[in-house]
Motif scaffolding. Structure first.
Motif, PDB file in Angstrom:
ATOM      1  N   ASN A  78       0.863  -1.081  -0.147  1.00 57.04           N
ATOM      2  CA  ASN A  78       0.072  -0.016  -0.106  1.00 57.04           C
ATOM      3  C   ASN A  78       0.805   1.373  -0.025  1.00 57.04           C
ATOM      4  O   ASN A  78       2.048   1.205   0.187  1.00 57.04           O
ATOM      5  CB  ASN A  78      -0.950  -0.075   1.221  1.00 57.04           C
ATOM      6  CG  ASN A  78      -0.357  -0.321   2.512  1.00 57.04           C
ATOM      7  OD1 ASN A  78       0.851  -0.094   2.503  1.00 57.04           O
ATOM      8  ND2 ASN A  78      -0.997  -0.653   3.782  1.00 57.04           N
TER       9      ASN A  78
ATOM     10  N   SER B 197      -8.660  -0.427 -12.437  1.00 58.44           N
ATOM     11  CA  SER B 197      -8.635   0.646 -11.487  1.00 58.44           C
ATOM     12  C   SER B 197      -7.542   1.710 -12.009  1.00 58.44           C
ATOM     13  O   SER B 197      -7.344   2.757 -11.894  1.00 58.44           O
ATOM     14  CB  SER B 197      -7.911   0.301 -10.320  1.00 58.44           C
ATOM     15  OG  SER B 197      -6.756  -0.556 -10.249  1.00 58.44           O
TER      16      SER B 197
ATOM     17  N   SER C 147     -12.128  -8.706  -3.974  1.00 56.74           N
ATOM     18  CA  SER C 147     -11.849  -7.267  -4.015  1.00 56.74           C
ATOM     19  C   SER C 147     -11.052  -7.219  -2.952  1.00 56.74           C
ATOM     20  O   SER C 147     -10.894  -7.750  -2.001  1.00 56.74           O
ATOM     21  CB  SER C 147     -13.170  -6.475  -3.664  1.00 56.74           C
ATOM     22  OG  SER C 147     -14.349  -6.855  -4.268  1.00 56.74           O
ATOM     23  N   ASP C 148      -9.670  -6.186  -3.549  1.00 59.38           N
ATOM     24  CA  ASP C 148      -8.735  -5.910  -2.489  1.00 59.38           C
ATOM     25  C   ASP C 148      -7.848  -6.944  -1.982  1.00 59.38           C
ATOM     26  O   ASP C 148      -7.068  -6.799  -1.173  1.00 59.38           O
ATOM     27  CB  ASP C 148      -9.399  -5.132  -1.297  1.00 59.38           C
ATOM     28  CG  ASP C 148     -10.050  -3.900  -1.632  1.00 59.38           C
ATOM     29  OD1 ASP C 148      -9.533  -3.026  -2.663  1.00 59.38           O
ATOM     30  OD2 ASP C 148     -11.163  -3.478  -1.087  1.00 59.38           O
TER      31      ASP C 148
ATOM     32  N   GLY D  96      -7.793  -4.440  -9.881  1.00 62.50           N
ATOM     33  CA  GLY D  96      -8.817  -3.694  -9.156  1.00 62.50           C
ATOM     34  C   GLY D  96     -10.204  -4.193  -9.441  1.00 62.50           C
ATOM     35  O   GLY D  96     -11.159  -3.415  -9.353  1.00 62.50           O
TER      36      GLY D  96
ATOM     37  N   ALA E 137     -13.447  -5.851  -8.709  1.00 63.27           N
ATOM     38  CA  ALA E 137     -14.439  -5.484  -7.644  1.00 63.27           C
ATOM     39  C   ALA E 137     -15.666  -6.424  -7.764  1.00 63.27           C
ATOM     40  O   ALA E 137     -16.521  -5.540  -8.751  1.00 63.27           O
ATOM     41  CB  ALA E 137     -14.210  -4.197  -7.008  1.00 63.27           C
TER      42      ALA E 137
END
Lengths: 272, 334, 530
Positions: free
Chosen positions: B34, C289, C440-441, C448, C450
Motif C-alpha cells: 500500500n 483501476s 476485491s482488494d 482492481g 471488484a
C-alpha cells in the motif's frame, strides 16, 4: 585516382526500396497484420513469396511495411541530428572563444558516453516508443561529430564578407544560418547526414532486439530481425535471411552513396 | 571535473526517469504494497530526500569508497561488480587488441595495393561487414558455430565449475571477440589505409624512392612511422566505441560483464549500480580522451617544428586535429 | 628524442599484443580436449544440470515463484503424484472443526541442513513471518485466516484459524524456515536469502550469481537420501538458449516453449520431451483501476472476449500444445463447464459494441463520446509465449476495428498499463489462485476487479468443507464472474520439459502448476541412468 563514378546502382536500388515501402499498400496482396491460421511459418511459396512468420503473417507484406518504419525513423533521425548539429555547431562557431571552448567540451563529454546507454535512458524518459520518440532519441544521440564539423566550417567562414554584410544589414541568427551558413557547410556534412540514416536504422534494429523498440504491432526491419532469434532454431531460414538481406543491402548502398558524397579529397597520385 | 559533471547528469537523469526503484528491490510484490508501505520503504532507502541531498550523500559515500547497495541484488555494488569488471576488461581488451592488430595489417595491405582489384574487393567486403548489425551477426555466428557445428559455446563466460579456468574462459570469448572484431575492423582498417594512402602522396616518398629504397620499406617503415601519432589518437578515440560495442555484444551472448549489468541496472532503476557503472565507464573513456588530447597537442607541436603545416589561422587547433579522427569515413559502428 | 620514446612504446605495445594473440591462439587448441574430459567427469558424477530461470533471493515465505524452493525446503505436508496431500515433516495432523484448530505432529529427529533440529518453533516462526505485514510476502492472502499459533511441545504445533478454510492443508506445504538463523532479522534483505538453509532434499552449496546454483543432496532428508548426488541449476533464462545448451550437452534438462521443444524433438532422437498438462492459464487482464478506458467502460472486458480466436492462438503460439480456456479453475474438480465460454464470434462483438454505443470513426476505429477504443496489451518481454499472444490478440482485435497495440515490456507496472497478458492457475485446491486474485482488494488482485457477488461466493467456497456445497459455491462464482469478466481467458498451456535420455523418475501425468512448476516434487526419487 580518377574521379569517382556516380553511384547509379545505389541510387536506383535505394529508390526502389524507398518507393516500394511508400506504396506498400498497393504492392502487397495482404493487409499488414493479416494472420492466416492455415499458414504458420510457411517457407516461401506461390501464395507467400517470402513465406510467412510464426503467426501466419505474410513476410513479403511485413518487409514492405517494415521498411516504412525503418526508413521513416532512419531519415527522421538523420534530419533531427543534422538540425541539432547545424544549430549547435553554428552557435559554437560564432561564439566567443571561451564559450566555443566550453560547448566543444560538452560535445566531447557527450560523445564519450556509449550511445546505447544514452538511448536506454532517453527511451525511459519518453516512455512509450513511437516513431517520433525513437527518431528524437536516435537523432539526439548522433549529432555530436557532425556539429564539430559544422563548427570548424563556420569558424572558417564566419568572418567572410558576405556573412559580415548580412550581419550588418541586421540579419538574425536563423536568417544567417539558413541563408548563408547552411548552404556553405552543408556539402561538408552531407555524407555524414546520409550515413547517419544508416546508423539510425542499425540503432533502431538493435533497440528492437533489446525490446526497447516500437510496439510489437508496429513492424519494422528491426523487429523482423529480432524475430530471427526464434527462427534460428526452427530452421526457418527465410525469417532470418530475407529481412537481414534487405536491411544490409539498404545499408550498404546508403554507405556507397555517402562515400560518393564525401567527395574526392585524395585525387593526387600516389608517389609510391 | 568531467567525471563529476557526468555523474551529476546521470544521477539526475536516472532519477527523473519514470519507473520505480522499489520494483528492483521488492520485485513484483510492489504491486501488493500500500502507499504507506511504499513510502516507508522509500524513506528507508533514502529515496525521499530531494535529489541534490541524495547526490551530496552519494558523493560523500563515494569519497569514503562506498558505492552503496544494489537494489536488485541487495548487496554492496562493489561486490556485485567485482567479477563482472574482470570479465569485461579481458573481453574488451582482447577485442581491442585483436581489432587493432588486424586493422593495421589490413590497412597496410590495402594501402600497398591501393586501387588494385584486391583493394577494391576488400573495401567492398569491409563496407558490408561494417553494415551488419552486431546483434544480427552474433546470432548468425551462434547459429553456425555453436548450433550447427557445435564447436564453440553459445554464450556465457565459462562452463560450469570452471570459473577459474583461463583456457575455458578464452574459449568462451572466441565468438564474442570475433563479432566485435568483424564489426569494428573495417572502420579502423579503412582509416589506417587512408592515412597511409595520404602519406604516400607526400614529397618525401619521392625523395626516398630516388634514393633507391624499395617500395615495401618506404611504406612499411617511413610511412608507418609518420602515421603513428595520428594512429595512436585513433586508437585512443576508439576506446569509447569499443566500450559501447562490448555492451551490446555482452548482452547478446549473455556474457556476465559490465555491459549486461548496466543494461539491467538502467532498466530496473538500480541507481547505485548504475552510478558505479557509469563512473567506471566514464573513467576509462575520459582517460582515453585525455590521452588523445595529449597526443594531439604533441603532434601539433611536432608538426610545427617540422614545418609541415602552414600557419593556421585561429585558435582551437588542437581540437580540430583530434576531431578529424573522430569523424571517420562512415557511420560509427553500433 | 621524444619521437624515439614514442616509437619504443608503440613497439612494445605491438609486441605484447602479438604475444596475447598467440596465447589465445594456443589456448584454443588446448581447450577442446580439456572440455571433453570435463564433460566426461560430470557424466560419471551423477549430476543433473537443469536450465533454470534466474534467482536473486530464495525464501519460500516471501517469494512463491520458482522451483528451487521445493528442493531446498520442506513443508509440514507435501503433494504426491496426483496432487493429493501426503505427510512430510509432519507425521500426522488433526482438525478440530468446532474451534477451527489444526494440530500438527512433527516427525522425530528432523534436522535442517545445518544440523540444527526442526521444531514446532520453526513452524510458528515461518507462518508468522508470512503474515507479518512488514515482510510484504507474496503469499500472505493464503494465510490471513490464521489467528494464533501455539507450540505445545517441540514436535506439536497448534494453529488456530479465525474461520474455516478448507484449502488450509494445501498451504501447509510451505517450506519451513529455520528460526535460529532468522530470528530478529530483516527477512527481505538478510544474507539468508543468498545462503538458504531448509529441510528439503538438497542443500545449496555454491551460488555463482547469475551463472549457476549448486545443490548437493542432504543425507538426513526425512524421506531418505536422494539418489542424484548433485543438482545444478544453471541459469539460462531464454528458452532458445536452453535449447542450444541442451543440444550441446551443457544442460541435461530444461523447460522449453512448444516451438523449441518441437525443434529439440526433431533434432535429437535420443532426447525426450515430456509434454505435461498444467493448470497454468494465460489471459488478458484488464486494469480496471489503473486504466482510464477500462475504469470508465468495464463492460468492455466481456465484449472483447468474443473477439479472440483462441483456437488460432493455441495453434499458432502453442503449436496445439494447450487447451482453450474459459475458466480459472478449468482443471479443477469444482469447475462448471456450463458457463458462458465467450467463444470466438466477431459478429457478436460488433453487435455488442454497437449496442453499447461505440461507433466507427473516420479512421475506421470504434469511438464513443470522443473516446477512441484504443489500448495497449503488454507482455513480459522475456516470455516469448506471452509476447506472441499479446501480438496475436492485438491483431485480431485490430481487424475488428479496435485499436489495440501490443508491447513487450521488461517490467510491468500496474499503475500505468491498460491491459497485459497474465498467467495464473494452481493444480491444487480450487481456493488457491482464485480467492487471492478475484476477491476485491485481495493480495494478488492487481487489476482492481471488484465484484461483491464474486467475493461472497469465494468466501463461501473457502469456509465450507462439504464437497457439494463447495461445488455449488464455485459454480456460483463462475456464473457471476461471466457477467463481469475480470480477464479474457485465452488458453491453458502445457509445459514441455525436455531432457536427454538419462534422467529417470519423472511422473509424466502429474498436473503441473503456474509456469510448469511442480515437476521437482519427487526429485529425491529421480535417477541418472549411467
Amino acid at each position: 585516382m580518377e574521379k569517382k563514378k556516380k553511384p547509379y546502382l545505389s541510387i536506383v536500388i535505394l529508390a526502389i526500396i524507398l518507393l516500394s515501402s511508400m506504396f506498400a499498400g498497393l504492392l502487397t496482396p495482404y493487409a499488414p497484420g493479416e494472420m492466416d491460421d492455415a499458414a504458420f511459418a510457411l517457407a516461401p511459396c506461390k501464395a507467400h513469396i517470402f513465406g510467412t512468420d510464426t503467426m501466419g503473417r505474410d513476410l513479403y507484406t511485413l518487409v514492405l511495411y517494415g521498411g516504412r518504419a525503418s526508413l521513416i525513423i532512419g531519415m527522421l533521425s538523420a534530419l533531427i541530428a543534422t538540425f541539432i548539429a547545424s544549430v549547435y555547431g553554428t552557435l559554437s562557431g560564432i561564439a566567443p572563444k571561451k564559450i566555443d571552448h566550453l560547448l566543444m567540451r560538452i560535445t566531447d563529454v557527450l560523445i564519450s558516453v556509449p550511445g546505447i546507454i544514452m538511448v536506454i535512458f532517453l527511451q525511459a524518459i519518453c516512455g512509450k516508443a513511437t516513431y517520433l520518440s525513437l527518431s528524437l532519441i536516435i537523432g539526439a544521440t548522433g549529432w555530436m561529430s557532425m556539429s564539430k564539423v559544422v563548427r570548424s566550417e563556420v569558424r572558417r567562414i564566419r568572418n567572410s564578407d558576405f556573412i559580415l554584410s548580412a550581419k550588418l544589414m541586421g540579419g538574425g541568427f536563423w536568417y544567417i544560418l539558413l541563408r548563408h551558413l547552411f548552404p556553405t557547410f552543408f556539402p561538408s556534412i552531407m555524407f555524414m547526414a546520409v550515413s547517419s540514416i544508416g546508423s539510425a536504422m542499425i540503432t533502431e534494429s538493435t533497440l528492437s532486439f533489446m525490446g526497447l523498440g516500437l510496439p510489437l504491432t508496429e513492424v519494422s526491419w528491426g523487429s523482423l530481425l529480432s524475430m530471427s532469434q526464434n527462427a534460428l532454431l526452427s530452421n526457418q531460414w527465410w525469417l532470418i535471411v530475407i529481412p537481414g538481406l534487405v536491411l544490409v543491402v539498404t545499408l550498404v548502398f546508403l554507405t556507397e552513396l555517402g562515400e560518393y558524397l564525401r567527395g574526392n579529397n585524395t585525387r593526387l597520385h600516389s608517389n609510391i | 571535473m568531467l567525471l563529476f559533471f557526468l555523474s551529476l547528469i546521470v544521477f539526475v537523469m536516472a532519477r527523473l526517469c519514470p519507473g520505480d526503484p522499489l520494483r528492483a528491490w521488492y520485485g513484483a510484490s510492489v504491486d501488493r504494497m500500500n502507499e504507506a508501505g511504499k513510502e516507508a520503504a522509500r524513506t528507508s532507502l533514502g529515496l525521499n530526500e530531494p535529489i541534490w541531498i541524495q547526490y551530496m550523500e552519494w558523493i560523500k559515500n563515494l569519497l569514503h569508497g562506498d558505492l552503496g547497495i544494489s537494489f536488485k541484488y541487495k548487496r554492496p555494488v562493489l561486490e556485485v561488480i567485482e567479477s563482472a569488471w574482470l570479465n569485461t576488461l579481458t573481453f574488451g581488451l582482447l577485442s581491442y587488441v585483436v581489432t587493432f592488430v588486424l586493422s593495421f595489417a589490413l590497412g597496410k595491405f590495402c594501402a600497398s595495393r591501393e586501387g588494385s582489384r584486391v583493394d577494391r574487393m576488400i573495401c567492398r567486403a569491409g563496407v558490408i561487414s561494417g553494415n551488419v548489425p552486431t546483434f544480427f551477426l552474433s546470432l548468425l555466428f551462434i547459429l553456425f558455430f555453436a548450433v550447427k557445428l557445435k564447436i564453440l559455446p553459445t554464450g556465457g563466460a565459462y562452463s560450469y565449475g570452471m570459473k577459474y579456468n583461463v583456457v575455458n574462459r578464452l574459449w568462451h570469448m572466441v565468438l564474442p571477440v570475433s563479432v566485435m572484431v568483424i564489426g569494428h575492423l573495417w572502420y579502423y582498417a579503412y582509416m589506417i589505409r587512408n592515412l597511409l594512402v595520404e602519406e604516400t602522396r607526400k614529397d618525401y616518398v619521392l625523395l626516398l624512392k630516388a634514393q633507391g629504397i624499395p617500395r615495401k620499406l618506404i611504406l612499411g617503415k617511413y610511412c608507418v612511422k609518420n602515421i603513428l601519432p595520428p594512429m595512436l589518437i585513433i586508437m585512443a578515440l576508439a576506446v569509447p566505441h569499443l566500450v559501447g560495442g562490448t555492451y551490446v555484444v555482452e548482452m547478446v551472448f549473455g556474457y556476465p560483464g559490465l555491459g549486461s549489468l548496466s543494461f539491467e541496472s538502467a532498466l530496473y532503476k538500480d541507481y547505485n549500480m548504475l552510478m558505479a557503472l557509469t563512473m567506471i565507464t566514464g573513467v576509462v573513456i575520459i582517460t582515453a580522451n585525455y590521452f588523445a588530447q595529449v597526443m594531439g597537442e604533441k603532434m601539433d607541436h611536432r608538426m610545427k617544428e617540422d614545418e609541415f603545416v602552414e600557419e593556421e589561422e585561429e585558435d582551437g587547433e588542437k581540437e580540430k586535429t583530434i576531431s578529424v579522427y573522430r569523424n571517420p569515413g562512415y557511420h560509427t559502428p553500433k | 628524442m621524444r619521437k624515439q620514446n614514442l616509437l619504443r612504446v608503440v613497439a612494445l605495445a605491438t609486441a605484447m599484443t602479438m604475444g596475447l594473440a598467440c596465447l589465445s591462439g594456443c589456448g584454443k587448441s588446448a581447450t577442446k580436449e580439456e572440455k571433453k574430459e570435463e564433460s566426461k567427469k560430470t557424466e560419471t558424477e551423477n549430476t543433473l544440470v537443469y536450465g533454470s530461470g534466474d534467482y536473486t533471493a530464495i525464501n519460500p515465505a516471501l517469494y512463491e515463484h520458482g522451483e528451487i524452493n521445493s528442493l531446498i525446503f520442506a513443508g509440514l505436508v507435501a503433494h504426491d503424484e496426483n496432487n493429493e496431500i501426503v505427510p512430510a515433516l509432519a507425521d500426522s495432523w488433526d482438525y478440530d472443526e468446532d474451534d477451527c484448530e489444526w494440530t500438527f505432529k512433527l516427525k522425530e529427529g528432523l534436522t535442517f541442513q545445518d544440523g540444527e533440529p526442526v521444531t514446532s518453533k520453526d513452524v510458528k516462526f515461518t507462518l508468522e513471518s508470512i503474515i507479518d505485514p512488514k515482510n510484504n510476502s507474496e503469499i500472505v492472502s493464503n494465510y490471513q485466516d490464521i489467528e494464533e499459533i501455539e507450540c505445545e511441545d517441540d514436535t506439536t504445533v497448534d494453529i488456530k484459524l479465525k474461520k474455516e478454510n478448507v484449502a488450509f492443508l494445501d498451504y501447509m506445504t510451505i517450506g519451513i524456515l529455520p528460526e535460529h538463523l532468522l530470528a530478529e532479522k530483516d527477512l527481505a534483505t538478510d544474507e539468508f536469502n543468498q545462503k538458504p538453509i531448509g529441510a528439503g532434499p538438497y542443500k545449496l552449496t555454491d551460488w555463482d550469481e547469475g551463472q549457476s546454483i549448486t545443490l548437493e543432496r542432504f543425507d538426513d532428508y526425512y524421506a531418505g537420501t536422494p539418489k542424484i548426488e548433485k543438482v545444478i541449476f544453471k541459469i539460462v533464462e531464454d528458452s532458445d538458449a536452453r535449447l542450444l545448451q541442451l543440444q550441446s550437452g551443457d544442460i541435461d534438462m530444461a523447460q522449453l516453449t512448444p516451438k523449441d521443444a518441437k525443434a529439440y524433438k526433431e533434432n535429437n532422437k535420443d532426447g525426450k520431451v515430456y509434454n505435461m498438462k498444467t493448470a497454468d492459464y494465460r489471459a488478458i487482464a484488464y486494469n480496471f483501476s489503473g486504466s482510464e478506458l477500462f475504469k470508465k467502460y468495464p463492460e468492455l472486458s466481456n465484449i472483447l472476449s468474443y473477439g479472440i480466436n483462441r483456437e488460432a492462438i493455441v495453434k499458432g503460439t502453442l503449436l496445439g500444445e494447450g487447451q482453450v480456456a474459459y475458466s480459472p479453475i478449468q482443471k479443477n474438480k469444482f469447475n462448471d463447464d456450463s458457463i458462458e465460454k465467450f467463444d470466438y464470434n466477431p459478429d457478436k462483438m460488433k453487435e455488442l459494441l454497437e449496442k453499447d454505443g461505440w461507433k466507427t470513426n473516420a479512421l475506421g476505429w470504434y469511438e464513443k463520446d470522443g473516446t477512441e477504443l484504443s489500448f495497449t496489451i503488454n507482455a513480459m518481454a522475456d516470455d516469448q509465449l506471452r509476447v506472441d499472444m499479446a501480438n496475436m490478440c492485438a491483431e485480431m482485435l485490430k481487424a475488428q476495428g479496435v485499436r489495440v497495440q501490443a508491447e513487450a515490456k521488461k517490467e510491468l507496472d500496474w499503475a500505468g498499463q491498460d491491459a497485459c497478458i497474465i498467467g495464473w492457475g494452481s493444480p491444487f485446491d480450487a481456493d488457491d489462485h482464485t480467492y487471492k486474485i478475484f476477491s476485491s482488494d485481495a493480495g494478488d488482485n492487481y487489476t482492481g476487479y471488484a465484484n461483491k457477488k464474486v467475493d461472497a461466493a469465494l468466501e463461501k467456497a473457502r469456509t465450507t468443507s462439504d464437497e457439494k456445497e463447495r461445488k455449488d459455491a464455485y459454480s456460483e462464482f463462475l456464473n457471476v464472474m461471466t457477467d463481469n469478466m475480470p480477464y479474457t481467458f485465452i488458453a491453458y498451456i502445457d509445459a514441455d520439459y525436455a531432457m536427454n535420455g538419462k534422467v529417470k523418475g519423472i511422473t509424466e501425468n502429474t498436473l503441473l502448476g503456474h509456469h510448469g512448476v511442480g515437476i521437482f516434487y519427487n526429485i529425491a526419487d529421480w535417477e541418472i541412468e549411467q
